[in-house]
Scaffold this active site. Structure first.
Site, mmCIF file in Angstrom:
data_model
loop_
_atom_site.group_PDB
_atom_site.id
_atom_site.type_symbol
_atom_site.label_atom_id
_atom_site.label_comp_id
_atom_site.label_asym_id
_atom_site.label_seq_id
_atom_site.Cartn_x
_atom_site.Cartn_y
_atom_site.Cartn_z
ATOM 1 C CG ASP A 1 -12.362 -9.728 -19.632
ATOM 2 O OD1 ASP A 1 -11.845 -10.839 -19.432
ATOM 3 O OD2 ASP A 1 -13.182 -9.512 -20.546
ATOM 4 C CG HIS B 1 -2.172 0.813 1.033
ATOM 5 N ND1 HIS B 1 -2.245 1.910 0.197
ATOM 6 C CD2 HIS B 1 -3.414 0.697 1.583
ATOM 7 C CE1 HIS B 1 -3.465 2.426 0.251
ATOM 8 N NE2 HIS B 1 -4.187 1.702 1.083
#
Length: 432
Positions: free
Chosen positions: A379, A156
């Site tokens: 995707d 992060h």
């Protein structure tokens, strides 16, 4: 019985496919703050097309990862503390991102519910196999029904939610061959100096960093009692109902509330009521606010470092539970409206060395909005994910996208087991 996960190949480090700069890059003051010393870990589940070739798919993912690491080469580096301990750097020598491949007897339907425990899905991202964990680790897990789970972990301190989603969409587009690297927008931008300390001394009040008395053994309860994950989906109709309830209990003249304002308020209020806390206990709701277009000048498109500050709504248990949803939504709205350029710059100063301000955990619920990041569009040639969620469901509350229902939100959070039934009751009883 817990499902098993087993690695089928030796873990590898994937380096950028082309030469990248050998350098040391400084992370910003926001990146280096103590609050962000943890990973972002996504779990994307795909309903794999019938007859998919596993070897071909795995090779395509590996090749796309190597290509995507060229513009995002710091993700193939290693994070280290500066010699003077004032912040963090990334040592970029093309060390590589982690890649794993596994099989499991989970099925895609197992991820429609909440996990049975906080760490039930932990093995879907086995970062601990690496002696030094890279800033990016990807695990492809083949499920027993032919579907696929993709676990992705980011450091992060190197990247925030928006940046990670931009990277994942590039990674996926390269895997399908639908896009060329040269065509992809936005181009990743480092420029971490833009959110560094400027040496300001006159700082305003920032309640997110303040300390409140623990009147209820709050910290002990959340660290020692078992937490039970929950998962509840709010559809368009339910969100509209919450907006109507909020307006009916708000001050005259209020503008209509957003879905985020009412849902955050409802979750916060239900969570507080379920815990049976003392009336005088002060509670905080913290949530991330994107500052890319709130600072002046705006950050450049493609900036993928941490570019958010924490909005903070604060009140007592008594007021939160007695004053209704409109009051809660107003607090959330007010916290959002306080954040502008000056506020953001003060946060940068507050978290910088030597102040190093960091939120306390007493009375705190943290919400992270993953539902607007674009994770549901990632995707890899397997279609859009049928489920988007975290590797571990803990006390951080997550707002998640729901496939083919753009106006719905799935809410996942783990609460103390002794409070879980009351929490779910209050969530489903907004008029109570």
């Amino acid at each position: 019985m817990a499902s098993s996960v087993r690695l089928v190949k030796k873990p590898v480090l994937v380096a950028p496919v082309d030469p990248t700069p050998s350098t040391v890059l400084s992370l910003s003051s926001l990146d280096s703050q103590l609050f962000l010393r943890f990973p972002i870990e996504y779990l994307l589940v795909y309903a794999s097309p019938h007859g998919v070739d596993r070897a071909v798919t795995a090779a395509r993912v590996k090749a796309a990862l190597a290509r995507s690491l060229v513009p995002y080469y710091p993700l193939a580096g290693r994070v280290k503390t500066r010699p003077d301990s004032t912040g963090l750097d990334v040592v970029c020598q093309a060390q590589g991102a982690g890649l794993l491949e596994a099989v499991s007897d989970y099925t895609a339907s197992d991820f429609q519910r909440a996990p049975r425990s906080v760490t039930e899905w932990r093995k879907l991202l086995l970062v601990e196999v690496f002696k030094v964990v890279p800033p990016l680790v990807v695990q492809l897990t083949w499920l027993s029904d032919g579907c696929v789970a993709l676990g992705v972990g980011f450091s992060h301190c190197v990247i925030d939610g928006i940046g990670s989603s931009e990277f994942l969409n590039l990674f996926a587009e390269l895997a399908t061959g639908r896009a060329r690297l040269s065509e992809f927008q936005p181009k990743p931008v480092w420029d971490r100096h833009l959110l560094n300390s400027a040496g300001r001394t006159n700082l305003g009040t920032h309640p997110e960093f303040g300390r409140v008395p623990d009147l209820s053994g709050f910290v002990t309860r959340f660290t020692q009692e078992r937490l039970s994950p929950t998962s509840i989906t709010f559809d368009k109709t339910w969100l509209k109902e919450l907006k109507n309830i909020a307006m009916s209990t708000s001050q005259p003249g209020e503008f209509p509330y957003t879905s985020f304002e009412v849902l955050s308020g409802h979750i916060w209020r239900s969570w507080a009521r379920s815990l049976n806390l003392p009336a005088k206990q002060v509670l905080k709701l913290l949530f991330s606010i994107n500052i890319r277009n709130r600072v002046k000048p705006s950050l450049p498109a493609g900036y993928y470092g941490n570019a958010f500050v924490l909005g903070c709504a604060q009140t007592s248990v008594k007021d939160l539970t007695e004053k209704g949803l409109g009051y809660c939504a107003d607090l959330v709205r007010g916290a959002k409206e306080r954040v502008g350029d000056e506020y953001a710059r003060e946060v940068v100063e507050s978290v910088s060395w030597p102040r190093r301000a960091s939120p306390d955990s007493v009375g705190v619920l943290i919400i992270s909005q993953w539902s607007r990041l674009g994770l549901d569009r990632v995707d890899f040639g397997l279609g859009r994910p049928v489920q988007v969620g975290p590797i571990c469901c803990d006390r951080y509350c997550l707002f998640l996208p729901v496939r083919d229902r753009t106006e719905s939100v799935k809410v996942m959070v783990a609460v103390p087991t002794s409070a879980v039934d009351r929490y779910e009751y209050f969530i489903r009883s907004p008029y109570s």
